[in-house]
Structures are given as structure tokens and as C-alpha cells.
Design a protein around this motif. Structure first.
Motif, PDB file in Angstrom:
ATOM      1  N   THR A 217       0.488  -1.462   3.387  1.00 31.89           N
ATOM      2  CA  THR A 217       1.341  -1.703   4.563  1.00 31.89           C
ATOM      3  C   THR A 217       1.641  -0.425   5.348  1.00 31.89           C
ATOM      4  OG1 THR A 217       2.314  -3.633   3.461  1.00 31.89           O
ATOM      5  CG2 THR A 217       3.533  -2.715   5.322  1.00 31.89           C
ATOM      6  N   PRO A 218       2.068   0.690   4.690  1.00 33.52           N
ATOM      7  CA  PRO A 218       2.288   1.929   5.462  1.00 33.52           C
ATOM      8  C   PRO A 218       1.011   2.418   6.154  1.00 33.52           C
ATOM      9  CG  PRO A 218       3.314   2.093   3.301  1.00 33.52           C
ATOM     10  CD  PRO A 218       2.489   0.843   3.286  1.00 33.52           C
ATOM     11  N   MET A 219      -0.137   2.274   5.473  1.00 39.49           N
ATOM     12  CA  MET A 219      -1.392   2.727   6.057  1.00 39.49           C
ATOM     13  C   MET A 219      -1.738   1.912   7.305  1.00 39.49           C
ATOM     14  SD  MET A 219      -4.889   2.065   6.391  1.00 39.49           S
ATOM     15  CE  MET A 219      -5.343   0.929   5.109  1.00 39.49           C
ATOM     16  N   LEU A 220      -1.564   0.598   7.224  1.00 37.63           N
ATOM     17  CA  LEU A 220      -1.835  -0.253   8.381  1.00 37.63           C
ATOM     18  C   LEU A 220      -0.878   0.050   9.529  1.00 37.63           C
ATOM     19  CD1 LEU A 220      -2.487  -3.697   6.612  1.00 37.63           C
ATOM     20  CD2 LEU A 220      -4.168  -2.246   7.751  1.00 37.63           C
TER      21      LEU A 220
ATOM     22  N   GLU B 148       3.626   9.905  10.632  1.00 38.68           N
ATOM     23  CA  GLU B 148       4.810  10.526  10.036  1.00 38.68           C
ATOM     24  C   GLU B 148       5.866   9.479   9.725  1.00 38.68           C
ATOM     25  OE1 GLU B 148       8.087  14.036  11.107  1.00 38.68           O
ATOM     26  OE2 GLU B 148       6.622  13.386  12.602  1.00 38.68           O
ATOM     27  N   ALA B 149       6.035   8.510  10.647  1.00 29.65           N
ATOM     28  CA  ALA B 149       7.020   7.443  10.434  1.00 29.65           C
ATOM     29  C   ALA B 149       6.651   6.603   9.210  1.00 29.65           C
ATOM     30  CB  ALA B 149       7.102   6.558  11.662  1.00 29.65           C
ATOM     31  N   SER B 150       5.355   6.353   9.010  1.00 27.39           N
ATOM     32  CA  SER B 150       4.925   5.562   7.855  1.00 27.39           C
ATOM     33  C   SER B 150       5.216   6.288   6.550  1.00 27.39           C
ATOM     34  CB  SER B 150       3.420   5.266   7.952  1.00 27.39           C
ATOM     35  OG  SER B 150       3.159   4.480   9.093  1.00 27.39           O
ATOM     36  N   ILE B 151       4.957   7.605   6.531  1.00 29.13           N
ATOM     37  CA  ILE B 151       5.200   8.390   5.315  1.00 29.13           C
ATOM     38  C   ILE B 151       6.699   8.460   5.022  1.00 29.13           C
ATOM     39  CG2 ILE B 151       5.012  10.680   4.272  1.00 29.13           C
ATOM     40  CD1 ILE B 151       2.406  11.011   5.922  1.00 29.13           C
ATOM     41  N   LYS B 152       7.486   8.851   6.027  1.00 31.17           N
ATOM     42  CA  LYS B 152       8.929   9.001   5.812  1.00 31.17           C
ATOM     43  C   LYS B 152       9.607   7.647   5.595  1.00 31.17           C
ATOM     44  CE  LYS B 152       9.700  13.450   8.069  1.00 31.17           C
ATOM     45  NZ  LYS B 152      10.485  14.184   9.078  1.00 31.17           N
ATOM     46  N   GLY B 153       9.191   6.648   6.378  1.00 34.66           N
ATOM     47  CA  GLY B 153       9.810   5.315   6.245  1.00 34.66           C
ATOM     48  C   GLY B 153       9.553   4.685   4.887  1.00 34.66           C
ATOM     49  N   SER B 154       8.315   4.786   4.397  1.00 31.14           N
ATOM     50  CA  SER B 154       8.000   4.198   3.091  1.00 31.14           C
ATOM     51  C   SER B 154       8.644   4.990   1.959  1.00 31.14           C
ATOM     52  CB  SER B 154       6.480   4.121   2.886  1.00 31.14           C
ATOM     53  OG  SER B 154       5.890   5.393   3.055  1.00 31.14           O
ATOM     54  N   ASN B 155       8.740   6.328   2.087  1.00 35.99           N
ATOM     55  CA  ASN B 155       9.431   7.137   1.071  1.00 35.99           C
ATOM     56  C   ASN B 155      10.919   6.781   1.014  1.00 35.99           C
ATOM     57  OD1 ASN B 155       7.206   8.539   0.154  1.00 35.99           O
ATOM     58  ND2 ASN B 155       7.453  10.230   1.605  1.00 35.99           N
ATOM     59  N   GLU B 156      11.498   6.554   2.185  1.00 35.33           N
ATOM     60  CA  GLU B 156      12.923   6.246   2.263  1.00 35.33           C
ATOM     61  C   GLU B 156      13.244   4.910   1.599  1.00 35.33           C
ATOM     62  OE1 GLU B 156      15.291   5.017   6.036  1.00 35.33           O
ATOM     63  OE2 GLU B 156      15.236   7.220   6.027  1.00 35.33           O
ATOM     64  N   ILE B 157      12.313   3.971   1.737  1.00 37.34           N
ATOM     65  CA  ILE B 157      12.563   2.623   1.229  1.00 37.34           C
ATOM     66  C   ILE B 157      11.904   2.396  -0.126  1.00 37.34           C
ATOM     67  CG2 ILE B 157      10.568   1.283   2.080  1.00 37.34           C
ATOM     68  CD1 ILE B 157      14.241   0.415   2.747  1.00 37.34           C
TER      69      ILE B 157
ATOM     70  N   ALA C 202       0.508   2.940  10.086  1.00 36.29           N
ATOM     71  CA  ALA C 202       0.187   4.270  10.610  1.00 36.29           C
ATOM     72  C   ALA C 202      -0.955   4.211  11.619  1.00 36.29           C
ATOM     73  CB  ALA C 202      -0.171   5.206   9.450  1.00 36.29           C
ATOM     74  N   TYR C 203      -1.922   3.332  11.382  1.00 41.36           N
ATOM     75  CA  TYR C 203      -3.116   3.330  12.230  1.00 41.36           C
ATOM     76  C   TYR C 203      -3.138   2.201  13.263  1.00 41.36           C
ATOM     77  CZ  TYR C 203      -5.035   6.957   9.285  1.00 41.36           C
ATOM     78  OH  TYR C 203      -5.230   8.149   8.634  1.00 41.36           O
ATOM     79  N   LEU C 204      -2.318   1.171  13.055  1.00 37.76           N
ATOM     80  CA  LEU C 204      -2.315   0.053  14.009  1.00 37.76           C
ATOM     81  C   LEU C 204      -1.129   0.089  14.967  1.00 37.76           C
ATOM     82  CD1 LEU C 204      -3.424  -2.930  11.705  1.00 37.76           C
ATOM     83  CD2 LEU C 204      -4.827  -1.512  13.202  1.00 37.76           C
ATOM     84  N   MET C 205      -0.056   0.788  14.580  1.00 36.91           N
ATOM     85  CA  MET C 205       1.112   0.847  15.450  1.00 36.91           C
ATOM     86  C   MET C 205       0.890   1.905  16.536  1.00 36.91           C
ATOM     87  SD  MET C 205       5.093   1.093  14.244  1.00 36.91           S
ATOM     88  CE  MET C 205       4.955  -0.321  13.178  1.00 36.91           C
ATOM     89  N   ARG C 206       1.214   1.582  17.780  1.00 34.87           N
ATOM     90  CA  ARG C 206       0.982   2.511  18.881  1.00 34.87           C
ATOM     91  C   ARG C 206       2.043   3.611  18.881  1.00 34.87           C
ATOM     92  NH1 ARG C 206      -0.092  -1.910  23.721  1.00 34.87           N
ATOM     93  NH2 ARG C 206      -2.049  -2.774  22.858  1.00 34.87           N
TER      94      ARG C 206
END
Length: 642
Positions: A95-98, A35-44, A100-104
Motif C-alpha cells: 500500500t505505501p509503495m502504490l 516521503e509521505a508514504s515512508i513517514k505516514g506508514s512509519n507513523e501508523i 508513493a508511485y500512484l499518488m500525484r
């Protein structure tokens, strides 16, 4: 292309840094990584697109530049623009995909390094926020600071030496020698031997030298010669190539038998090799005007302290004898003009009269007076010509002679009669100083009938300066129009563009501080700065607009936006500066000429970084207008029906 790849290492990570930093902040607040990857990348998203498009647009004028500047930097622009656009695509997809799946998920484990440094970063954030609030309360300070930047630009631009490109130490020096007109091979060979002894005795750094007397190729003549000196590697000698060339110029000035011009191979040359840096072409409607003014012009140039050595291609040093026939007297004595001309030709030209056979071999019959009878000009009047009655008449009764000096060769430029004044520069002087000195002499000596032009490295310098100034202006206009379209405003892009004068002021100050010159590489680096430094303004202004759309007051929105974007701005600016560091410290052989570009990028980026963090929020608070809400552009709510 390799220079572009070196610079691209600092540019391509910018977008990834901004996106990852925004996603990481949301994960720290407890949001799920996906969720953070989707919202963070949309925001930026909007900010990343704006940064990448503006940076790529900077290189558009560079790609389409004409002349040798365009040929030199076309691939440079294509590589950098392509790298930036591809990095933007990667930052918004991979970058968002990585992340989303690599960040704990959940609370992140902190390393000792993080725990040690984080308190300092937090302190830096709070200190910046407090300083910004104080500055915002006195936001009118922004105007004196911007005026000061413009003054810095004017002062240091006038102080900087200007040239096409700095000379790299290529371990090579050339000498061209010209003797008196009419000098024999023996005369030139003796002088060249004397010069060879000087080189062997005084230049221990010499690796090998090629000495040629009276070369029989090109436009060279008997009274000329050249020397090519290859030096040992720079690491094996104490003196630089430039210092050795300066010493040679000083020593060879003491030789009166011939003129010696010492030259270094320029870093950038268009269809030429070596030669003096100043090539000033004087054009006149006729030869008589050139003959009248050139000696005065050369005297002024020789006395000017800007030049260490001057030369002229139109040399009035070819001895000639003008024979004038008294036609009335010749007619009365029964001698025609043709008789006089044929007598002179048969006596002096050494032409072939015919052949004769002897012992089975054929020999030519050459007609010419003996050398002792044709050595002096007075010998002409001692000749005899036969009249129509068969009597011998001495030429002294028919002709008058006048000795003159004429140029061996005439030159044309732009359909005018021309003469090219060449000059080498005195220590501490630049090409712009030399051109200005020539212009001053022109105003003093030459009249309105004369026109002038430039050649060689001087022409390259003027062409490169005009081309890069055009590229700078066009890049500025393109970025303003692109940002105006993206922000749907003319005010916000103008606020962002204010970072440019601050960056240029820092760039020129850095060049002066580190003893660099204003050359083609520092000029292209300055054009690059437009795209590099507007990034900081885009990050702050775009996020402030987002917060205002959510209902936050303008003052609080810009304060929060600046504080929130502090870390990504610092990180991206440092990566750009570190990416240009290898260029600035001249790592590798023959990289001296590129130092200016690295210094401009580092100095401009870091100088504008400090000012941008305060000036842009203050200007935004003063000038940014309230956004009109247009409900027709709102996204419709999606309703699901069973």
C-alpha cells in the motif's frame, strides 16, 4: 469458510484505509508522495500491527474450541485470522509503495464530488471536536454511561430467547408415530391412511410425501410409523416451514388413536436427525425409583405451558402377566415348577416340535393352543398339568396371575437406569426456557437420589454456550496481554478494552430490536466484536501517546488524536458494517440462521463507534499516566566518518 470470506471483505481493507488516509493527509500538506508514504506508514506502523494482531488473536480461542462448536468454526477462525494478518502485511508494504508511485505530488486536483462533500466532512470534524471538548470538561459522565451499558447487557441478555441455532426453512418436515403397545399392523395402517388424508387435504404446499407403516429397520416396531414431507420452495408458498409444522402439531393432537410428534430438521445437529428440541434424561440407581417418579414427572411436564407436546422413551405400556407358583401346594400335589413352566411353554410359545414328510415335502410341527383358547388371561388358569402320578391338575389350583404393564425396553445413561423425557416447545418459547422448566419440575418432583443429563439439541445448546463463553473470556484476556506488551502499560490496554462492554450492549440491543435470538452464530459474532471494536481505541490511544512523546500536554494530545483519527475510524467501522450487511439481511438460500451474526457485528460496531469517540478520550485523560523517558532505549544518532 465462505461465511468467513464474506466477513473478511469488510475487515481486510481496514489497514489499507488507515495507512492510505495518513499518507494522503501528508501529501495534502505539501509533502512529496514518496516521503509521505515512508513517514505516514512509519507513523501508523505500530497501530496497524496492534489492530491486526489483536484481531487475529480473537480467533485463536475459536480455533481451539472443543466439541461441535470447534469443529464448526475452526476453518472460520483460520480463514479470518489469516486474511487479517496478510492484509496487515499488504497495508505496510504494498500500500505505501502504490501510494508513493500512484499518488500525484503537489496540490491535488479536486473533483466536484470532493468539493461538494468536503465542507460537510470539515463541519463534522469541527462539530466533533467541539462536542468532545464539552464532554472532556465533564468527563465523569463516562462512568454512568459505562454502568448503563452493563445494565443494558444484563437486561437484554435476560430478554433474548436462547437456542443452539435458528431453524432454516429447508422445506422439510418429519412426523414420527407411535401407537399403543401391541397394536397390529392393520391398526397402524388404518391410522397412517387417516394421517395421509389429513396431509393431502390440509397442506397444499406439499411437494411429495413418504409414508411408511411399521418400518422393519432400526429400533422401530410394528406399532410405529413415520412420514417425511417435502415442501415446495419457500418462494412458492405463503406459510413458512415452522408455521406448517405448528399447524400439523395442533391438528394431530386431536387424534387419540396414536401419538404423533412433528419435528423440523435442526440447522446444526451432531450425529442425529430431527427429534424434539428438549431431551431431558432422568437417571436413577434402580428401576423401581424411576417407575415410582416418572408418571408424576410426566404429569407435571404435560401441564407446563412451556411445552406443546411431551413424550417418554421408557413407556410402561407393554402388557405382561406375572405367574406366581404356590410351591408348597404344587409339591403336595406332586407337580414341580419345571412341569408348570414346560406346560406353559409348550402351550403358548409356538415352538417347533419336529418335522414330518408328506408327498415328498418336509413340514414343521408347531405346538400351540388354538387362538380361542389362549386369547384371554383367564385361559391360563384353565390349563392342566400332569403330576408325578399321571393325574391332570388344573393350573388354577397351583398358580396366581397378576396383570402388569412394563416397558418394552430398558435404557441406561452414564451407567444409571435412565428415562429420556422429550418435549417440543410452545410458540414463543426457546430451548433455554424448556431446560429451565425441566429443572423446576425436577426440584419439585425428584429426590436427591436422582441425577439428570441432557441429550440431543438441548445438550448441543448447553455445550455451545459454555464453549463460546470460554472463548469470549480467553479472547479478552489474550487481547489485554498482547496490548499490554505492545503499549508497555497495563492502563492503556484497559482503557482500550472499555470499548468491549459498549459493543456488547449494542449487539444485544440490536438482537432484541430485530427479533433475533442468542445462538451460536450471534455468540461467535460477539467474540469477533472484541477484536473489531478495540481497533478504534488503539488508533486514538496510540496516536495520543505519539503526540505526548513529542512534548504535547495530555489534554491537547488526546483531543488532537481523536479529531485526527475520526475519519479513519468512521471509514473502517462503516466497511466492517457494510461487509456484514449481506449476512444480516440473509441474502441467499438457507441463510436465516446466520442473521444473528450480521446483526451483532453491525449493531455492536455502530453503537460502540459513537460511544468510543467520547468515552475513550475521557478515560485516557483521567487514567493514562505520564510516560517515563528511558534514554537508554533512544536510537543512537548515526554519524558518518570520512
Amino acid at each position: 469458510t465462505l461465511l468467513a470470506i464474506v466477513l473478511a471483505t469488510g475487515l481486510v481493507v481496514d489497514d489499507g484505509i488507515v495507512v492510505t488516509e495518513n499518507i494522503f493527509k501528508k501529501v495534502e500538506k505539501g509533502m512529496n508522495p514518496i516521503e509521505a508514504s515512508i513517514k505516514g506508514s512509519n507513523e501508523i506502523f505500530f497501530a496497524v500491527i496492534s489492530i491486526s494482531v489483536t484481531l487475529a488473536a480473537v480467533f485463536l480461542p475459536v480455533i481451539f474450541l472443543e466439541g461441535f462448536v470447534g469443529r464448526l468454526f475452526r476453518e472460520f477462525g483460520v480463514v479470518l485470522a489469516s486474511a487479517v494478518l496478510i492484509s496487515a502485511f499488504v497495508a505496510l508494504t504494498l500500500t505505501p509503495m502504490l501510494n508513493a508511485y500512484l499518488m500525484r505530488p503537489g496540490k491535488q486536483e479536486r473533483s466536484k464530488f470532493y468539493n461538494f462533500t468536503e465542507k460537510y466532512f470539515v463541519k463534522m470534524n469541527t462539530s466533533y471536536a467541539e462536542s468532545l471538548r464539552v464532554f472532556i470538561d465533564k468527563k465523569w459522565w463516562s462512568f454512568p454511561i459505562l454502568v448503563a451499558c452493563l445494565i443494558i447487557i444484563g437486561v437484554f441478555f435476560s430478554l433474548l430467547k436462547k437456542e443452539t441455532a435458528p431453524y432454516d426453512d429447508r422445506s422439510y418436515i418429519g412426523l414420527s408415530i407411535s401407537g399403543p403397545e401391541g397394536a397390529s399392523y392393520d391398526y397402524m395402517d388404518a391410522f397412517m391412511n387417516e394421517l395421509t388424508e389429513l396431509i393431502n387435504d390440509s397442506i397444499p404446499e406439499k411437494k411429495v410425501s413418504l409414508v411408511v407403516t411399521s418400518p422393519g429397520f432400526g429400533s422401530s416396531s410394528v406399532n410405529s410409523g413415520f412420514v417425511r414431507i417435502a415442501l415446495v420452495n419457500p418462494s412458492e408458498r405463503e406459510r413458512t416451514q415452522h408455521e406448517i409444522a405448528a399447524d400439523l402439531t395442533k391438528w394431530t393432537k386431536q387424534y387419540p388413536n396414536a401419538r404423533v410428534n412433528v419435528s423440523e430438521s435442526p440447522t446444526i445437529s451432531v450425529g442425529r436427525r430431527g427429534g424434539m428440541p428438549i431431551q431431558y434424561i432422568i437417571q436413577a440407581p434402580n428401576f423401581q425409583q424411576l417407575q415410582e417418579k416418572i408418571p408424576e414427572f410426566m404429569e407435571e411436564a404435560g401441564n407446563d405451558p412451556t411445552f406443546s407436546n411431551t413424550d417418554l422413551n421408557l413407556k410402561f405400556n407393554k402388557p405382561e402377566i406375572y405367574v406366581t407358583i404356590n410351591r408348597e401346594k404344587a409339591e403336595s400335589l406332586g407337580v414341580s415348577v419345571l412341569d408348570v413352566a414346560q406346560t406353559l411353554q409348550l402351550s403358548l410359545s409356538g415352538q417347533r416340535f419336529g418335522y414330518f414328510l408328506m408327498n415328498g415335502k418336509q413340514y414343521q410341527v408347531m405346538g400351540q393352543f388354538d387362538k380361542k383358547d389362549r386369547a384371554a388371561p383367564m385361559d391360563l388358569t384353565s390349563m392342566f398339568v400332569r403330576n408325578n402320578e399321571g393325574l391332570l391338575i388344573q393350573l388354577d389350583n397351583l398358580v396366581t396371575t397378576e396383570e402388569q404393564s412394563s416397558p418394552p425396553q430398558l435404557y441406561h445413561n452414564n451407567r444409571y437406569m435412565s428415562a429420556t423425557v422429550s418435549a417440543s416447545l410452545a410458540p414463543g418459547k426457546s430451548i433455554s426456557d424448556g431446560i429451565d422448566a425441566m429443572e423446576r419440575i425436577k426440584e419439585k418432583v425428584l429426590g436427591e437420589n436422582f441425577t439428570t443429563d441432557l441429550g440431543g439439541e438441548s445438550r448441543d445448546f448447553v455445550e455451545s454456550s459454555s464453549n463460546t463463553m470460554f472463548a469470549f473470556g480467553l479472547a479478552l484476556l489474550l487481547i489485554f496481554l498482547i496490548l499490554a506488551a505492545q503499549f508497555e502499560s497495563f492502563i492503556d490496554p484497559f482503557i482500550i478494552i472499555l470499548t468491549v462492554p459498549m459493543a456488547v450492549a449494542g449487539a444485544l440491543f440490536s438482537l432484541w430490536l430485530f427479533g433475533q435470538t442468542w445462538n451460536i452464530f450471534s455468540q461467535i459474532g460477539t467474540v469477533m466484536l472484541i477484536g473489531l471494536v478495540t481497533k478504534n481505541g488503539i488508533l486514538i490511544v496510540e496516536f495520543a501517546n505519539q503526540l505526548r512523546e513529542q512534548g504535547m500536554p495530555k489534554r491537547e494530545a488526546i483531543l488532537q488524536a481523536a479529531e485526527t483519527r475520526l475519519r479513519p475510524i468512521l471509514m473502517t467501522s462503516l466497511t466492517i458494517a457494510l461487509g456484514a450487511l449481506p449476512i444480516a439481511i440473509a441474502l441467499g438460500a438457507a441463510s436465516t440462521s446466520r442473521i444473528g451474526m450480521g446483526v451483532v457485528i453491525i449493531g455492536g460496531t455502530m453503537f460502540s463507534l459513537v460511544l468510543t469517540l467520547f468515552i475513550i478520550p475521557a478515560m485516557y485523560l483521567m487514567w493514562s499516566r505520564d510516560k517515563k523517558h528511558r534514554p537508554e532505549f533512544d536510537k543512537p544518532e548515526i554519524q558518518l566518518y570520512e
